[in-house]
Design a protein around this motif. Structure first.
Motif, mmCIF file in Angstrom:
data_model
loop_
_atom_site.group_PDB
_atom_site.id
_atom_site.type_symbol
_atom_site.label_atom_id
_atom_site.label_comp_id
_atom_site.label_asym_id
_atom_site.label_seq_id
_atom_site.Cartn_x
_atom_site.Cartn_y
_atom_site.Cartn_z
ATOM 1 N N ASP A 1 0.849 11.047 -3.518
ATOM 2 C CA ASP A 1 0.813 12.492 -3.317
ATOM 3 C C ASP A 1 0.536 13.196 -4.646
ATOM 4 O O ASP A 1 0.490 12.575 -5.702
ATOM 5 N N SER A 2 0.345 14.491 -4.589
ATOM 6 C CA SER A 2 -0.029 15.234 -5.799
ATOM 7 C C SER A 2 1.081 15.212 -6.849
ATOM 8 O O SER A 2 0.796 15.184 -8.052
ATOM 9 N N ALA A 3 2.342 15.191 -6.431
ATOM 10 C CA ALA A 3 3.448 15.154 -7.391
ATOM 11 C C ALA A 3 3.433 13.842 -8.180
ATOM 12 O O ALA A 3 3.588 13.838 -9.401
ATOM 13 N N LEU A 4 3.221 12.736 -7.492
ATOM 14 C CA LEU A 4 3.165 11.442 -8.165
ATOM 15 C C LEU A 4 1.927 11.369 -9.056
ATOM 16 O O LEU A 4 1.998 10.886 -10.191
ATOM 17 N N ALA A 5 0.811 11.843 -8.576
ATOM 18 C CA ALA A 5 -0.418 11.844 -9.376
ATOM 19 C C ALA A 5 -0.222 12.661 -10.650
ATOM 20 O O ALA A 5 -0.674 12.259 -11.731
ATOM 21 N N THR A 6 0.476 13.778 -10.540
ATOM 22 C CA THR A 6 0.748 14.611 -11.714
ATOM 23 C C THR A 6 1.633 13.873 -12.702
ATOM 24 O O THR A 6 1.390 13.891 -13.912
ATOM 25 N N ARG A 7 2.675 13.204 -12.213
ATOM 26 C CA ARG A 7 3.562 12.446 -13.095
ATOM 27 C C ARG A 7 2.819 11.309 -13.794
ATOM 28 O O ARG A 7 3.010 11.069 -14.988
ATOM 29 N N LEU A 8 1.953 10.628 -13.058
ATOM 30 C CA LEU A 8 1.192 9.537 -13.662
ATOM 31 C C LEU A 8 0.182 10.066 -14.684
ATOM 32 O O LEU A 8 -0.022 9.449 -15.732
ATOM 33 N N ALA A 9 -0.429 11.211 -14.404
ATOM 34 C CA ALA A 9 -1.351 11.819 -15.373
ATOM 35 C C ALA A 9 -0.594 12.231 -16.634
ATOM 36 O O ALA A 9 -1.100 12.077 -17.753
ATOM 37 N N THR A 10 0.622 12.731 -16.457
ATOM 38 C CA THR A 10 1.458 13.075 -17.615
ATOM 39 C C THR A 10 1.775 11.826 -18.420
ATOM 40 O O THR A 10 1.706 11.836 -19.659
ATOM 41 N N PRO B 1 0.836 -1.206 0.000
ATOM 42 C CA PRO B 1 0.000 0.000 0.000
ATOM 43 C C PRO B 1 0.871 1.257 0.000
ATOM 44 O O PRO B 1 1.940 1.298 0.626
ATOM 45 N N ARG B 2 0.419 2.261 -0.730
ATOM 46 C CA ARG B 2 1.215 3.475 -0.863
ATOM 47 C C ARG B 2 0.284 4.669 -1.005
ATOM 48 O O ARG B 2 -0.694 4.615 -1.740
ATOM 49 N N ALA B 3 0.634 5.735 -0.336
ATOM 50 C CA ALA B 3 -0.109 6.983 -0.499
ATOM 51 C C ALA B 3 0.386 7.662 -1.774
ATOM 52 O O ALA B 3 1.582 7.669 -2.069
#
Length: 70
Positions: free
Chosen positions: A26-35, A22-24
């Motif tokens: 964060d917004s930086a990771l979410a942004t990278r994945l959206a990119t 399990p992993r939280a």
């Protein structure tokens, strides 16, 4: 985490990312994945355009060969 892969024609698929533990997210990771999902969408669109161009070229070559045989 699953992200939509949105192309010009609509949703072209989904990018699913999993972790072993399990992993939280964060917004930086979410942004990278959206990119990354956007890059995948761009690649799918280029493949679609390439295939359309390839079909068009084959049709033109067929028509030209038919014309030359007249």
């Amino acid at each position: 985490m699953t992200l939509p892969v949105v192309t010009a024609g609509g949703v072209g698929g989904a990018l699913c990312v999993t972790w072993r533990a399990p992993r939280a997210v964060d917004s930086a990771l979410a942004t990278r994945l959206a990119t990354l999902a956007g890059l995948v969408a761009d690649a799918l669109e280029r493949v679609r355009l390439y295939e359309a161009l390839r079909r068009e070229l084959a049709e033109r070559e067929r028509a030209e060969a038919e014309f030359r045989s007249l």
